[in-house]
Design a protein around this motif. Sequence first.
Motif, PDB file in Angstrom:
ATOM      1  N   SER A 123     -74.496  91.298 -60.463  1.00 53.52           N
ATOM      2  CA  SER A 123     -74.478  92.762 -60.508  1.00 53.52           C
ATOM      3  C   SER A 123     -73.082  93.291 -60.820  1.00 53.52           C
ATOM      4  CB  SER A 123     -74.966  93.330 -59.176  1.00 53.52           C
ATOM      5  OG  SER A 123     -74.922  94.745 -59.191  1.00 53.52           O
ATOM      6  N   LEU A 124     -72.060  92.706 -60.211  1.00 50.66           N
ATOM      7  CA  LEU A 124     -70.685  93.125 -60.498  1.00 50.66           C
ATOM      8  C   LEU A 124     -70.336  92.895 -61.959  1.00 50.66           C
ATOM      9  CD1 LEU A 124     -68.742  91.790 -57.366  1.00 50.66           C
ATOM     10  CD2 LEU A 124     -69.186  94.182 -57.946  1.00 50.66           C
ATOM     11  N   LEU A 125     -70.720  91.749 -62.499  1.00 58.33           N
ATOM     12  CA  LEU A 125     -70.427  91.430 -63.889  1.00 58.33           C
ATOM     13  C   LEU A 125     -71.151  92.374 -64.845  1.00 58.33           C
ATOM     14  CD1 LEU A 125     -70.580  87.538 -63.631  1.00 58.33           C
ATOM     15  CD2 LEU A 125     -68.555  88.882 -64.212  1.00 58.33           C
ATOM     16  N   CYS A 126     -72.328  92.851 -64.428  1.00 61.61           N
ATOM     17  CA  CYS A 126     -73.102  93.766 -65.269  1.00 61.61           C
ATOM     18  C   CYS A 126     -72.636  95.212 -65.122  1.00 61.61           C
ATOM     19  CB  CYS A 126     -74.586  93.669 -64.918  1.00 61.61           C
ATOM     20  SG  CYS A 126     -75.360  92.102 -65.343  1.00 61.61           S
ATOM     21  N   THR A 127     -72.234  95.587 -63.929  1.00 61.67           N
ATOM     22  CA  THR A 127     -71.842  96.971 -63.647  1.00 61.67           C
ATOM     23  C   THR A 127     -70.448  97.291 -64.152  1.00 61.67           C
ATOM     24  OG1 THR A 127     -73.225  96.930 -61.658  1.00 61.67           O
ATOM     25  CG2 THR A 127     -71.602  98.702 -61.817  1.00 61.67           C
ATOM     26  N   TYR A 128     -69.573  96.290 -64.138  1.00 67.16           N
ATOM     27  CA  TYR A 128     -68.178  96.493 -64.541  1.00 67.16           C
ATOM     28  C   TYR A 128     -67.824  95.529 -65.678  1.00 67.16           C
ATOM     29  CZ  TYR A 128     -68.209  98.728 -59.950  1.00 67.16           C
ATOM     30  OH  TYR A 128     -68.528  99.506 -58.866  1.00 67.16           O
ATOM     31  N   PRO A 129     -68.379  95.767 -66.862  1.00 62.16           N
ATOM     32  CA  PRO A 129     -68.106  94.846 -67.971  1.00 62.16           C
ATOM     33  C   PRO A 129     -66.645  94.893 -68.390  1.00 62.16           C
ATOM     34  CG  PRO A 129     -69.249  96.804 -68.745  1.00 62.16           C
ATOM     35  CD  PRO A 129     -69.252  96.878 -67.252  1.00 62.16           C
ATOM     36  N   SER A 130     -66.164  93.757 -68.856  1.00 63.67           N
ATOM     37  CA  SER A 130     -64.805  93.652 -69.372  1.00 63.67           C
ATOM     38  C   SER A 130     -64.846  93.578 -70.888  1.00 63.67           C
ATOM     39  CB  SER A 130     -64.134  92.392 -68.818  1.00 63.67           C
ATOM     40  OG  SER A 130     -64.095  92.401 -67.407  1.00 63.67           O
ATOM     41  N   LYS A 131     -63.708  93.766 -71.496  1.00 65.19           N
ATOM     42  CA  LYS A 131     -63.633  93.616 -72.934  1.00 65.19           C
ATOM     43  C   LYS A 131     -63.858  92.153 -73.284  1.00 65.19           C
ATOM     44  CE  LYS A 131     -60.718  94.512 -76.960  1.00 65.19           C
ATOM     45  NZ  LYS A 131     -59.397  95.020 -77.443  1.00 65.19           N
ATOM     46  N   ALA A 132     -64.843  91.905 -74.079  1.00 65.88           N
ATOM     47  CA  ALA A 132     -65.222  90.525 -74.393  1.00 65.88           C
ATOM     48  C   ALA A 132     -64.999  90.225 -75.870  1.00 65.88           C
ATOM     49  CB  ALA A 132     -66.680  90.279 -74.033  1.00 65.88           C
ATOM     50  N   ALA A 133     -64.774  88.956 -76.160  1.00 63.38           N
ATOM     51  CA  ALA A 133     -64.703  88.517 -77.554  1.00 63.38           C
ATOM     52  C   ALA A 133     -66.115  88.454 -78.123  1.00 63.38           C
ATOM     53  CB  ALA A 133     -64.046  87.146 -77.628  1.00 63.38           C
ATOM     54  N   LEU A 134     -66.219  88.419 -79.429  1.00 62.86           N
ATOM     55  CA  LEU A 134     -67.530  88.284 -80.051  1.00 62.86           C
ATOM     56  C   LEU A 134     -68.142  86.950 -79.649  1.00 62.86           C
ATOM     57  CD1 LEU A 134     -66.816  89.609 -83.656  1.00 62.86           C
ATOM     58  CD2 LEU A 134     -68.107  90.774 -81.834  1.00 62.86           C
ATOM     59  N   PRO A 135     -69.427  86.941 -79.299  1.00 59.72           N
ATOM     60  CA  PRO A 135     -70.043  85.671 -78.900  1.00 59.72           C
ATOM     61  C   PRO A 135     -69.986  84.640 -80.022  1.00 59.72           C
ATOM     62  CG  PRO A 135     -71.697  87.394 -79.214  1.00 59.72           C
ATOM     63  CD  PRO A 135     -70.366  88.068 -79.240  1.00 59.72           C
ATOM     64  N   ASN A 136     -69.737  83.422 -79.623  1.00 61.78           N
ATOM     65  CA  ASN A 136     -69.650  82.258 -80.501  1.00 61.78           C
ATOM     66  C   ASN A 136     -68.434  82.286 -81.411  1.00 61.78           C
ATOM     67  OD1 ASN A 136     -71.144  79.775 -80.843  1.00 61.78           O
ATOM     68  ND2 ASN A 136     -71.437  80.371 -82.978  1.00 61.78           N
ATOM     69  N   SER A 137     -67.472  83.163 -81.112  1.00 64.27           N
ATOM     70  CA  SER A 137     -66.267  83.207 -81.929  1.00 64.27           C
ATOM     71  C   SER A 137     -65.207  82.224 -81.442  1.00 64.27           C
ATOM     72  CB  SER A 137     -65.678  84.617 -81.944  1.00 64.27           C
ATOM     73  OG  SER A 137     -65.303  85.032 -80.631  1.00 64.27           O
ATOM     74  N   TRP A 138     -65.279  81.838 -80.153  1.00 65.41           N
ATOM     75  CA  TRP A 138     -64.320  80.874 -79.621  1.00 65.41           C
ATOM     76  C   TRP A 138     -64.825  80.311 -78.307  1.00 65.41           C
ATOM     77  CZ3 TRP A 138     -59.855  82.229 -75.998  1.00 65.41           C
ATOM     78  CH2 TRP A 138     -60.152  83.340 -75.214  1.00 65.41           C
ATOM     79  N   PHE A 139     -64.245  79.188 -77.922  1.00 57.43           N
ATOM     80  CA  PHE A 139     -64.546  78.597 -76.619  1.00 57.43           C
ATOM     81  C   PHE A 139     -63.605  79.196 -75.586  1.00 57.43           C
ATOM     82  CE2 PHE A 139     -62.922  75.530 -73.497  1.00 57.43           C
ATOM     83  CZ  PHE A 139     -64.079  75.287 -72.773  1.00 57.43           C
ATOM     84  N   ASN A 140     -64.163  79.684 -74.485  1.00 61.66           N
ATOM     85  CA  ASN A 140     -63.354  80.220 -73.399  1.00 61.66           C
ATOM     86  C   ASN A 140     -64.002  79.817 -72.078  1.00 61.66           C
ATOM     87  OD1 ASN A 140     -61.425  81.779 -71.953  1.00 61.66           O
ATOM     88  ND2 ASN A 140     -62.922  83.419 -71.784  1.00 61.66           N
ATOM     89  N   TYR A 141     -63.321  78.904 -71.363  1.00 65.24           N
ATOM     90  CA  TYR A 141     -63.872  78.430 -70.093  1.00 65.24           C
ATOM     91  C   TYR A 141     -63.922  79.586 -69.116  1.00 65.24           C
ATOM     92  CZ  TYR A 141     -64.866  75.247 -66.255  1.00 65.24           C
ATOM     93  OH  TYR A 141     -65.465  74.593 -65.202  1.00 65.24           O
ATOM     94  N   SER A 142     -65.133  79.950 -68.687  1.00 62.45           N
ATOM     95  CA  SER A 142     -65.326  81.082 -67.792  1.00 62.45           C
ATOM     96  C   SER A 142     -66.397  80.744 -66.768  1.00 62.45           C
ATOM     97  CB  SER A 142     -65.740  82.331 -68.581  1.00 62.45           C
ATOM     98  OG  SER A 142     -66.120  83.377 -67.718  1.00 62.45           O
ATOM     99  N   ASN A 143     -66.018  80.717 -65.505  1.00 62.98           N
ATOM    100  CA  ASN A 143     -66.984  80.436 -64.449  1.00 62.98           C
ATOM    101  C   ASN A 143     -68.089  81.489 -64.389  1.00 62.98           C
ATOM    102  OD1 ASN A 143     -65.858  78.006 -62.897  1.00 62.98           O
ATOM    103  ND2 ASN A 143     -64.079  79.335 -63.066  1.00 62.98           N
ATOM    104  N   SER A 144     -67.781  82.684 -64.865  1.00 62.13           N
ATOM    105  CA  SER A 144     -68.782  83.750 -64.872  1.00 62.13           C
ATOM    106  C   SER A 144     -70.037  83.337 -65.636  1.00 62.13           C
ATOM    107  CB  SER A 144     -68.187  85.020 -65.482  1.00 62.13           C
ATOM    108  OG  SER A 144     -67.095  85.494 -64.723  1.00 62.13           O
TER     109      SER A 144
END
Length: 378
Positions: free
Chosen positions: A178-199
């Motif tokens: 819910s927190l990740l959905c309610t407070y989105p962050s600026k994200a890179a375009l999907p599949n544009s790069w690998f970024n290790y994210s526990n989220s």
Amino acid sequence: MKNTFVKGIIIVLLAGVLLWGALQLMVSIKTSVPDLELTTAISSEDGIASLDQWLSTLASEDSFNGGVLITKEGTPIFKKAYGYTDHLRTTRLSSTSSFRLASVSKQFTAFGIMLLENKGLLDYDAPVTTYIPTFPYKDVTVRHLLNMTSGIPDGYLQLADQHKLTVGNVLSIQEAVSLLCTYPSKAALPNSWFNYSNSNYILLAGIIENVSGQSFEVYMQQAIFDPLEMKNARVWNLFSKDKTFPNKTLGFEKQGDVYIPMYPTFIDGVSGDGGIFSSLDDFVIWDQALYNNSLLSQEKLKEAFTTPTLTDGTVSDYGFGWSLGDEVMQHSGGWLAARTFIYRNTKTKTCLVILDNSANTLHFMSIQEKLLEVMDTL
């Protein structure tokens, strides 16, 4: 061992360790331990005795408190634990002792997702919004989460801290989602790069709960650990009905001459990115299951070990919960006192697992590197 492969191991370890552990590992990554000197093959009686003596010495010097498993073609060559289950240092570790896996948990979360896909309940290439309707990143798919190519930054810890008063005493999987959905962050375009994210893997745990209609803990137990008879493997967090369980280890650290317990924190109601416990005995079963099991066909399993091609045509090396190389897969983890590592070579049919519950920041990397050199000889 090739330099690029060693660098890959280091990168994955640092990525797999959540914030606190990562900072300390980066400081101490070059701390060394005595060489492991073998005059014969590790699989020989003398080789096993030398390895046992080496690890025993490390344990006596508080340089290691955990277990090591080495298998060849599914059969253990070496399987032994050293040290104690907790800070009280009264109960010895064994091959049935259940360790916190930290980010090594991710391969199990991915396997849980794969089982849902196998049953036709989920599509890897469907938008995440199909399973989490409030998800704000419309073009991100389940596959992007699995491959760490979603572009979503790893900000759930910061969000949890900022909104601690609104989510209760312990953060749950659904509250983290819910927190990740309610407070989105600026994200890179999907599949544009690998970024290790526990989220990514917390969101996958949320998808498992939404699709299965069960808690992540119950689903993983019934779908994976019970069918595979992994008797000391389970999800455990602060929402678990059982406050403890048989063979569970408790993390601890040494401060001066005193051993201090390291207890779970506010965010340890969350699982998916971590939160799974397992033993050396269970990893014998798990390694065998990844070659042949009754839950997923080999054709289906190949998905987990396929490197994704990014939008620019480059190839990432992260599969479904695994860092991938030529016929090699591996992952590391660290959280609270846990330091963990698994390595599998499908060409030589070998597997190495290292589990430690003693906040072994200073020596774990060196132990890992020296044991990997042994694996190169099998």
